[in-house]
Write a protein that holds these residues in place. Structure first.
Motif, short mmCIF file in Angstrom:
data_model
loop_
_atom_site.label_atom_id
_atom_site.label_comp_id
_atom_site.label_asym_id
_atom_site.label_seq_id
_atom_site.Cartn_x
_atom_site.Cartn_y
_atom_site.Cartn_z
N LEU A 98 -15.19 -29.96 -5.47
CA LEU A 98 -13.88 -29.79 -6.11
C LEU A 98 -13.78 -30.66 -7.37
N GLN A 99 -14.31 -31.87 -7.30
CA GLN A 99 -14.29 -32.77 -8.46
C GLN A 99 -14.96 -32.10 -9.65
N ALA A 100 -16.12 -31.46 -9.39
CA ALA A 100 -16.84 -30.79 -10.48
C ALA A 100 -16.05 -29.60 -11.02
N ARG A 101 -15.45 -28.80 -10.11
CA ARG A 101 -14.65 -27.66 -10.55
C ARG A 101 -13.51 -28.09 -11.46
N LEU A 102 -12.85 -29.17 -11.05
CA LEU A 102 -11.68 -29.62 -11.80
C LEU A 102 -12.07 -30.43 -13.04
N GLN A 103 -13.34 -30.83 -13.09
CA GLN A 103 -13.82 -31.75 -14.12
C GLN A 103 -13.02 -33.06 -14.07
N ALA A 104 -12.81 -33.51 -12.85
CA ALA A 104 -12.06 -34.77 -12.63
C ALA A 104 -13.09 -35.88 -12.49
N PHE A 105 -13.86 -36.13 -13.54
CA PHE A 105 -15.07 -36.94 -13.40
C PHE A 105 -14.81 -38.44 -13.23
N ARG A 106 -13.56 -38.87 -13.40
CA ARG A 106 -13.24 -40.28 -13.10
C ARG A 106 -13.06 -40.50 -11.61
N ALA A 107 -12.87 -39.43 -10.87
CA ALA A 107 -12.44 -39.56 -9.47
C ALA A 107 -13.59 -39.82 -8.51
N ALA A 108 -13.39 -40.77 -7.60
CA ALA A 108 -14.26 -40.87 -6.42
C ALA A 108 -13.90 -39.69 -5.51
N ALA A 109 -14.77 -39.36 -4.58
CA ALA A 109 -14.52 -38.14 -3.78
C ALA A 109 -15.04 -38.29 -2.37
N MET A 110 -14.21 -37.92 -1.40
CA MET A 110 -14.66 -37.95 -0.01
C MET A 110 -13.94 -36.90 0.83
N ASP A 111 -14.62 -36.44 1.87
CA ASP A 111 -14.01 -35.51 2.83
C ASP A 111 -13.60 -36.29 4.07
N ILE A 112 -12.59 -35.77 4.75
CA ILE A 112 -12.16 -36.35 6.03
C ILE A 112 -12.17 -35.23 7.06
N SER A 113 -12.81 -35.50 8.19
CA SER A 113 -12.83 -34.54 9.28
C SER A 113 -12.01 -35.10 10.43
N ALA A 114 -10.81 -34.61 10.58
CA ALA A 114 -9.94 -35.08 11.67
C ALA A 114 -9.20 -33.89 12.27
N GLY A 115 -9.88 -32.75 12.31
CA GLY A 115 -9.29 -31.54 12.89
C GLY A 115 -7.98 -31.21 12.20
N CYS A 116 -7.04 -30.72 12.99
CA CYS A 116 -5.76 -30.30 12.43
C CYS A 116 -4.92 -31.48 11.96
N THR A 117 -5.33 -32.72 12.31
CA THR A 117 -4.60 -33.91 11.85
C THR A 117 -5.14 -34.38 10.50
N GLY A 118 -6.09 -33.65 9.95
CA GLY A 118 -6.79 -34.08 8.74
C GLY A 118 -5.89 -34.45 7.59
N PHE A 119 -4.85 -33.66 7.35
CA PHE A 119 -3.98 -33.95 6.20
C PHE A 119 -3.24 -35.27 6.38
#
Ligand code: UT7
Length: 329
Positions: A98-119
């Motif tokens: 997503l960072q590459a798509r948005l060209q948000a190159f200043r941003a650090a990036a990580m995924d969170i896996s917490a099922g439906c509580t993820g948000f």
């Protein structure tokens, strides 16, 4: 005097696939009925992402809208957090894509896996970076393409899930509003209650895992249902006690949309009117971590959710995980 930093949401966005699967469509696929699905779950239809598109496509669309509404450029973003159980790939993370798509190159990036509580988990993590003063602008996305990990021959689960993405931009503020408190919980002893057994290091993909349909969601619906009712009530009590508020002070309660019976049970228990407890499960089914940010975005668009609104969010899901958050909008 430097005022204490807090976290506010300044932009929201959503993306939903155009293709709809109705209960009548499902009647042609498995032994089920519109009557059973509506009475047991409240779901009438759900969205399915077109072949050839992925969860990053949905994330990008929702994120661009959230950025536009926050009046920010991608280059303003310090951190991207994507909550999902359906990333594009096991690695790299969807947040990097997503960072590459948005060209948000200043941003650090990580995924969170917490099922439906993820948000909720992702928002709480963003809040820590904001409160510590490390980052000012964080993009938080909840996205799922659950139809890609659904067993379309299992009537217990295939009626439930849908695809979608919701995004929020969170920012630092010195104002007396924002996140008031949150609660994150987990109990890994319930891991088997909601699981995709294969595709990871425990059970790598093989001819047998595909043949035995081990790459799709397996769920013990009854046990999850009982767990959900218990933890939603507990979480809400904790949030309200710590926030020193009573339920009738809430302007909105955003509940994870897994079953209309759970939502209605909680709403009636708290004696809240339907207008304060948004329902989208009838139209979108269970979209896991995308459910709450999409519901929030809908209430913003409708002009109901405004600065000063007192908002609670509570979710539960695979892990097991659960959690909630109280905020003054
Ligand atoms: O997002 C977080 C994770 N997910 C959840 O929170 C889901 C929580 N659980 C639920 O929402 C409910 O447990 C379900 C909607 C999944 C199931 O509803 P239920 O009232 O718990 O039904 P059940 O599993 O106890 O099944 C009752 C009957 C069974 O038949 P028998 O054994 O009584 O003859 C099932 O085989 O309904 C049958 N059944 C169906 N019948 C028609 C199960 N699925 C279907 C179906 N259509 N799609």
């Amino acid at each position: 005097m430097v005022s204490k930093l807090n976290t506010i949401i300044t932009g929201t966005g959503a993306a939903l696939p155009s293709q709809t699967i109705t209960n009548l469509d499902l009647e042609k696929m498995v032994d089920t009925s519109d009557e059973w699905i509506v009475s047991r779950t409240g779901i009438r239809e759900r969205r399915k992402l077109e072949d050839g598109l992925s969860s990053v496509d949905l994330s990008e669309k929702a994120s661009r809208e959230a950025l536009r509404r926050a009046a920010l450029e991608p280059s303003d973003i310090d951190l991207i957090i994507v909550a999902t159980v359906t990333p594009d790939h096991p690695t790299p993370s969807s947040s990097c894509l997503l960072q590459a798509r948005l060209q948000a190159f200043r941003a650090a990036a990580m995924d969170i896996s917490a099922g439906c509580t993820g948000f909720i988990y992702a928002l709480a993590v963003a809040h820590q970076f904001i409160c510590s003063g490390i980052y000012c602008h964080v993009l938080v996305v909840g996205v799922e393409v659950l139809t890609r990990i659904t067993d379309w021959e299992d009537r217990n689960t295939c009626i439930l899930f849908g695809d979608g993405a919701g995004a929020v931009v969170v920012q630092a503020t010195g104002e007396e509003r924002g996140i008031l408190n949150f609660s994150l919980k987990a109990d890994g002893r319930g891991a088997d209650l909601l699981i995709v057994p294969a595709g990871g290091s425990a059970m790598p993909a093989s001819f047998e895992t595909v043949q035995n349909r081990m790459h799709s969601i397996k769920m013990n619906g009854n046990e999850i249902f009982k767990f959900a009712v218990r933890v939603v009530e507990e979480t809400l009590s904790e949030l309200m006690e710590r926030g020193k508020i009573k339920a009738d002070a809430l302007d909105f309660l955003f509940l994870h949309q897994a079953n209309l019976r759970i939502i209605e049970h909680i709403r009636k228990r708290l004696k809240l009117p339907p207008s304060k407890v948004p329902v989208s499960i009838d139209r979108f089914g269970n979209m896991s971590s995308a459910t709450i940010p999409i519901a929030i975005h809908e209430e913003i668009l409708a002009g109901h959710l405004k600065e000063g609104s007192l908002v609670a969010m509570v979710a539960f899901g695979a892990g097991l995980t659960w959690g909630g958050l109280l905020m003054k909008w």
